[in-house]
Design an enzyme around this catalytic site. Structure first.
Site, PDB file in Angstrom:
ATOM      1  N   GLU A 177      43.124 -70.286  -9.304  1.00 31.59           N
ATOM      2  CA  GLU A 177      42.071 -71.256  -9.630  1.00 31.59           C
ATOM      3  C   GLU A 177      40.743 -70.775  -9.055  1.00 31.59           C
ATOM      4  O   GLU A 177      40.714 -70.165  -7.992  1.00 31.59           O
ATOM      5  CB  GLU A 177      42.492 -72.612  -9.015  1.00 31.59           C
ATOM      6  CG  GLU A 177      41.941 -73.799  -9.695  1.00 31.59           C
ATOM      7  CD  GLU A 177      42.055 -73.724 -11.209  1.00 31.59           C
ATOM      8  OE1 GLU A 177      41.003 -73.454 -11.822  1.00 31.59           O
ATOM      9  OE2 GLU A 177      43.140 -73.919 -11.780  1.00 31.59           O
ATOM     10  N   LEU A 179      37.708 -72.683  -8.284  1.00 25.97           N
ATOM     11  CA  LEU A 179      36.895 -73.892  -8.131  1.00 25.97           C
ATOM     12  C   LEU A 179      36.055 -73.799  -6.870  1.00 25.97           C
ATOM     13  O   LEU A 179      36.595 -73.592  -5.795  1.00 25.97           O
ATOM     14  CB  LEU A 179      37.797 -75.124  -8.019  1.00 25.97           C
ATOM     15  CG  LEU A 179      38.900 -75.286  -9.054  1.00 25.97           C
ATOM     16  CD1 LEU A 179      39.749 -76.508  -8.730  1.00 25.97           C
ATOM     17  CD2 LEU A 179      38.295 -75.396 -10.442  1.00 25.97           C
ATOM     18  N   LYS A 201      42.098 -62.937  -7.755  1.00 27.06           N
ATOM     19  CA  LYS A 201      41.561 -64.095  -7.055  1.00 27.06           C
ATOM     20  C   LYS A 201      40.863 -63.664  -5.760  1.00 27.06           C
ATOM     21  O   LYS A 201      39.710 -64.012  -5.503  1.00 27.06           O
ATOM     22  CB  LYS A 201      42.703 -65.085  -6.765  1.00 27.06           C
ATOM     23  CG  LYS A 201      42.394 -66.163  -5.765  1.00 27.06           C
ATOM     24  CD  LYS A 201      41.374 -67.162  -6.269  1.00 27.06           C
ATOM     25  CE  LYS A 201      40.913 -68.067  -5.165  1.00 27.06           C
ATOM     26  NZ  LYS A 201      40.121 -69.169  -5.572  1.00 27.06           N
ATOM     27  N   GLY A 211      30.647 -70.074   5.263  1.00 26.73           N
ATOM     28  CA  GLY A 211      31.779 -70.773   5.875  1.00 26.73           C
ATOM     29  C   GLY A 211      32.710 -71.267   4.785  1.00 26.73           C
ATOM     30  O   GLY A 211      32.809 -70.664   3.717  1.00 26.73           O
ATOM     31  N   CYS A 221      37.580 -70.922   2.100  1.00 28.07           N
ATOM     32  CA  CYS A 221      38.062 -69.821   1.249  1.00 28.07           C
ATOM     33  C   CYS A 221      37.651 -68.426   1.714  1.00 28.07           C
ATOM     34  O   CYS A 221      38.520 -67.607   2.028  1.00 28.07           O
ATOM     35  CB  CYS A 221      37.589 -70.051  -0.180  1.00 28.07           C
ATOM     36  SG  CYS A 221      38.086 -71.660  -0.811  1.00 28.07           S
TER      37      CYS A 221
END
Ligand code: UGA
Length: 458
Positions: free
Chosen positions: A154, A156, A214, A267, A270
Site C-alpha cells: 500500500e 498511503l 514498497k 519522521g 514509515c
C-alpha cells in the site's frame, strides 16, 4: 466481493472503508476490543481527512463490519488482507509476530480455497516464508485446500491516505499465480475504472519484487529529503540561499518539486522504520547498504543539529526558559506523534528544565498523554496562547495555519522574539525586517538587529 481485513491501523482501516464505499463487503478484525466497539458505533479512531464520512457511509450501507473474533474473520470470506503492524525490533528488523499469528489462525480455520493478500510492509521474501508456513500448517492439519499468498503493498501517506487509496499512482500485485493476480486486480477494478484521467497501471511482478518496490519507493523519497537536508547544511556555510538552490533544481522536470523541502528531518512511522528494516535485511546478507546508512545518518544529524541550535541560543542551559512550540505531529493533517522531531525537541527541553508551551491543531491530546509525567509541559489552546512570555518559538510542523505569522504579536507577547523555523516556511528577510530574529536550516541565524548579511553565529 467479500473481504476480511486483519488489523485496523492506518492501512487496514483506510483500505476497509474505501473498499466498502466502492461496494465490497468488508469485515475488519482486530484484537483491540475497545477500538472495534468504537468502530462499530462509527466513532472516529483515527484522524484522517474524509475517513469519518466514509466510515459512516459504509456502516449505513451495511458494507462494513467489525469483529475481535478471528474465526468469524476466517469464515467471512475467502479473500484475506493482512494489514497488521510490523513495528521495528531493537536490531532494526521488522517484527512479524502479528502477521504470522494472523495467518496461522486463518489457516487453522480454512476449509475452502483461500487468497491471502499481504499489505503490511514486510521484509523482502516474507510472502514466500508465509507460503511455506501455510503449506506446513496444512500438512500438519492433513487438510487439502489451496491457499495462495500475494503481496500487494500500500502507498498511503498519512493526511492524504483516502485520496491516495482512491486515486493510486499504481497498483502493485506480487504473485507467481495468474489466477491470484486476476482476483486481486478484480478487487481494484472499480478504483481503476473510476479514474477521470489516465488509469493507474496495474503491475504484476514476483512477490519479492513487490515487497522490495514498497521499500524502494519510500527509501527513494527519504533519500531525496536527506539530500536536500545535506544540501541545506552546505548552503548554510557557503552563504548560498537553500530556497533559491532548490527552486533552481526542482524546475528540472527530472527532479521535480515533491519531497524536496529541507527542514529539521523526516519522521513518522514509515521512513525511519523502513530504512532500518532494509539495512538490517541487507546486513544479515553480508551487504552494507552505504547509501541507506547515509540517508538515515543525515536525518539523525539534521534533527540533532536543529535541536542543538535551539539549545546553543541559551548556552545549553534551558532551565526555566519558556519555549513555544507550534506543531507536534510528525507532519501536518495527522495527530500521529510517531518519530516526531517536534516531540524529540520537546522531550530534551523538558528534561533540561524548560517550560514548554505547545500548540498543535489536532495532536495536543496525544502529546498531553505522552508527556504527562512532566509538570513543565503545557498544551495551549491556540498558537497565540503558546507565545505568552516565551523566550523562543520553534515551528516544527507545517500546518497551514502556521504559514500566517503575526510578527507584531511575536514581539508583543514573547520575552524575546526569536523564531526557529523547523520547516523553512517563512521568508527570512521579511522576518528579519519585522524585528524578529530567525533561524532555519540552510539559512543560518539572522539576528533581528544584524546588518543585511546572514550569519551562522549566535
Ligand atoms: C510515507 C510515503 O510518503 C507513502 O507513500 C507511504 O505509503 C507511507 O510512507 C507508508 O509507507 O505507509 P508518510 O510517512 O505518511 O508516508 O508521510 P510523508 O508525507 O512521506 O512524510 C514523511 C516525513 O518526511 C515527514 O516527517 C515529513 O515532514 C518529511 N518531509 C516530507 C520532509 O522533511 N520534506 C519533504 O519535502 C516531505
Amino acid at each position: 466481493m467479500k473481504i476480511s481485513i486483519y488489523g485496523t491501523g492506518y492501512v487496514g482501516l483506510i483500505a476497509g472503508v474505501c473498499f466498502a464505499n466502492i461496494g465490497h463487503k468488508i469485515l475488519c478484525y482486530d484484537v483491540d476490543q475497545e477500538r472495534i466497539n468504537n468502530l462499530k458505533l462509527g466513532k472516529s479512531v483515527l484522524y484522517e481527512q474524509d475517513f469519518d464520512k466514509l466510515l459512516a457511509n459504509a456502516l449505513e450501507k451495511d458494507n462494513i463490519y467489525f469483529t475481535t473474533n478471528i474465526e468469524a474473520a476466517a469464515c467471512f470470506s475467502n479473500i484475506h488482507m493482512m494489514c497488521v503492524g510490523t513495528p521495528s525490533l531493537n536490531d532494526g528488523s521488522a517484527n512479524l509476530t502479528y502477521l504470522f499469528s494472523a495467518v496461522e489462525n486463518l489457516v487453522f480455520h480454512s476449509t475452502e480455497p483461500t487468497l491471502i493478500i499481504i499489505k503490511s510492509t514486510v521484509p523482502v521474501g516474507t510472502s514466500i516464508l508465509i507460503s511455506n508456513k501455510v503449506k506446513e500448517l496444512l500438512l500438519e492439519r492433513k487438510e487439502i485446500v489451496s491457499i495462495d499468498v500475494v503481496s500487494c503493498p500500500e502507498f498511503l501517506a498519512q493526511g492524504e491516505a483516502v485520496h491516495n487509496f482512491m486515486h493510486p499512482n499504481r497498483i502493485i500485485i506480487g504473485s507467481d499465480n495468474l489466477l491470484a493476480f486476476e482476483k486481486v486486480r478484480e478487487i481494484y477494478e472499480p478504483i481503476v475504472r473510476s479514474q477521470k484521467g489516465e488509469a493507474p497501471p496495474v503491475l504484476c511482478m514476483s512477490p519479492s519484487s513487490a515487497e522490495l518496490s514498497k521499500y524502494a519507493s519510500n527509501l527513494f523519497l527519504a533519500c531525496k529529503i536527506s539530500f536536500m537536508n545535506e544540501l541545506s547544511r552546505i548552503a548554510e556555510f557557503t552563504g548560498a540561499n537553500i530556497t533559491e538552490v532548490i527552486n533552481g533544481m526542482v524546475s528540472d522536470k527530472r527532479i521535480g518539486p515533491a519531497m524536496s523541502h529541507p527542514g529539521c528531518g523526516f519522521g513518522g512511522s514509515c521512513f525511519p522504520k523502513d530504512l532500518k528494516a532494509l539495512i538490517h535485511q541487507s546486513e544479515i546478507n553480508n551487504y552494507t547498504p552505504q547509501l541507506l546508512h547515509a540517508v538515515l545518518d543525515v536525518n539523525i544529524n539534521q534533527k540533532k543539529y536543529f535541536i542543538e541550535r535551539v539549545f546553543s541560543l541559551f548556552n545549553f542551559d534551558v532551565k526555566n526558559k519558556t519555549i513555544a512550540i507550534w506543531g507536534l505531529a510528525f507532519k501536518p493533517n495527522t495527530d500521529d506523534l510517531r518519530e516526531s522531531i517536534s516531540c524529540e525537541l520537546v522531550e530534551e527541553l523538558l528534561v533540561g528544565g524548560a517550560i514548554v508551551q505547545a500548540y498543535d491543531p489536532v495532536a495536543g491530546n496525544n502529546a498531553k498523554k505522552k508527556f504527562q509525567s512532566f509538570k513543565n509541559f503545557i498544551i495551549c489552546k491556540s498558537k497565540e496562547e503558546a507565545l505568552d512570555k516565551a523566550d523562543l518559538l520553534a515551528v516544527m510542523t507545517e500546518w497551514p495555519e502556521f504559514f500566517c505569522i503575526d510578527t507584531e504579536l511575536l514581539k508583543h507577547s514573547m520575552n524575546s522574539p526569536i523564531l526557529f523555523d523547523g520547516r523553512n516556511m517563512y521568508d527570512p528577510q521579511e522576518i528579519k525586517k519585522s524585528g524578529v530574529s530567525y533561524f532555519a536550516v540552510g539559512i543560518g541565524y539572522i539576528p533581528a538587529n544584524s546588518p543585511e548579511t546572514l550569519s551562522n553565529d549566535n
